[in-house]
Motif scaffolding. Structure first.
Motif, PDB file in Angstrom:
ATOM      1  N   TRP A 110       0.834  -1.297   0.053  1.00 20.75           N
ATOM      2  CA  TRP A 110      -0.120  -0.016  -0.065  1.00 20.75           C
ATOM      3  C   TRP A 110       0.907   1.252   0.056  1.00 20.75           C
ATOM      4  CZ3 TRP A 110      -0.322   3.893   3.348  1.00 20.75           C
ATOM      5  CH2 TRP A 110      -1.638   4.989   3.202  1.00 20.75           C
ATOM      6  N   GLU A 141       0.904   4.063  -2.810  1.00 19.83           N
ATOM      7  CA  GLU A 141       0.617   5.525  -2.296  1.00 19.83           C
ATOM      8  C   GLU A 141       1.611   6.581  -2.628  1.00 19.83           C
ATOM      9  OE1 GLU A 141      -2.691   7.821  -0.888  1.00 19.83           O
ATOM     10  OE2 GLU A 141      -2.645   5.658  -1.041  1.00 19.83           O
ATOM     11  N   TRP A 167       1.158   7.052  -6.646  1.00 24.31           N
ATOM     12  CA  TRP A 167       0.303   7.574  -6.764  1.00 24.31           C
ATOM     13  C   TRP A 167       0.247   9.367  -6.646  1.00 24.31           C
ATOM     14  CZ3 TRP A 167      -3.467   7.646 -10.039  1.00 24.31           C
ATOM     15  CH2 TRP A 167      -4.590   8.442 -10.131  1.00 24.31           C
ATOM     16  N   ASN A 168       0.963   9.358  -5.509  1.00 28.08           N
ATOM     17  CA  ASN A 168       1.176  10.787  -5.127  1.00 28.08           C
ATOM     18  C   ASN A 168       2.082  11.517  -6.163  1.00 28.08           C
ATOM     19  OD1 ASN A 168      -0.491  11.230  -2.769  1.00 28.08           O
ATOM     20  ND2 ASN A 168       1.145  10.275  -1.558  1.00 28.08           N
ATOM     21  N   LYS A 192     -11.698   2.954   2.193  1.00 28.25           N
ATOM     22  CA  LYS A 192     -11.487   4.108   1.331  1.00 28.25           C
ATOM     23  C   LYS A 192     -12.514   4.520   0.647  1.00 28.25           C
ATOM     24  CE  LYS A 192      -6.524   4.718   0.618  1.00 28.25           C
ATOM     25  NZ  LYS A 192      -6.245   6.065   0.694  1.00 28.25           N
TER      26      LYS A 192
END
Length: 142
Positions: free
Chosen positions: A76, A80, A83-84, A124
């Motif tokens: 994860w 993440e 994705w950022n 989420k």
């Protein structure tokens, strides 16, 4: 140069043909004299116009390369972090992106997130639904 751009490294890794460029530009392949892969852009020598720059971010290979990186994330935290980086790159170079790319990548991210930890995805989605409800309330009041 953003971290995502360095990670993808399109000038070194992409193999873009004259045919793909002609299709992207909507012109005949015979109008393309030469294609140069520069560090940040493609430079296309054209018979009808002279030279033209094309951002790597507009090419199909960019979308596929980013999607591939998303699919390779095994945790994860990796997902993440990537994705950022994608969101930062998209915000910084928004004019260089085709409109449907970020929603396409977000769908892939959600599928990867579901594969990594299904229970996290449900949480989420619920918090995302709550945010949408909040936003709609603010918009209707405003």
């Amino acid at each position: 140069m953003t971290a995502l751009f360095r990670r993808i490294n399109p000038a070194q890794k992409f193999r873009i043909t004259k045919r793909q460029i002609a299709q992207f530009l909507g012109i005949s392949e015979s109008l393309i004299v030469k294609v140069e892969s520069w560090l940040y852009v493609l430079f296309v020598h054209r018979l009808d116009k002279g030279g033209q720059f094309i951002s790597y971010r507009k090419m199909e290979q960019w979308k596929n390369a980013v999607a591939c990186h998303l699919q390779k994330c095994s945790t994860w935290e990796q997902l993440e972090h990537l994705w950022n980086a994608i969101k930062f790159d998209h915000t910084k170079h928004q004019k260089q992106y085709i409109a449907f790319v970020l929603p396409f990548l977000d769908k892939i991210r959600l599928k990867c997130l579901e594969a990594i930890s299904p229970e996290l995805t449900v949480a989420k989605r619920q918090s995302y639904a709550n945010l949408l409800t909040c936003d709609r309330t603010l918009i209707s009041c405003g």
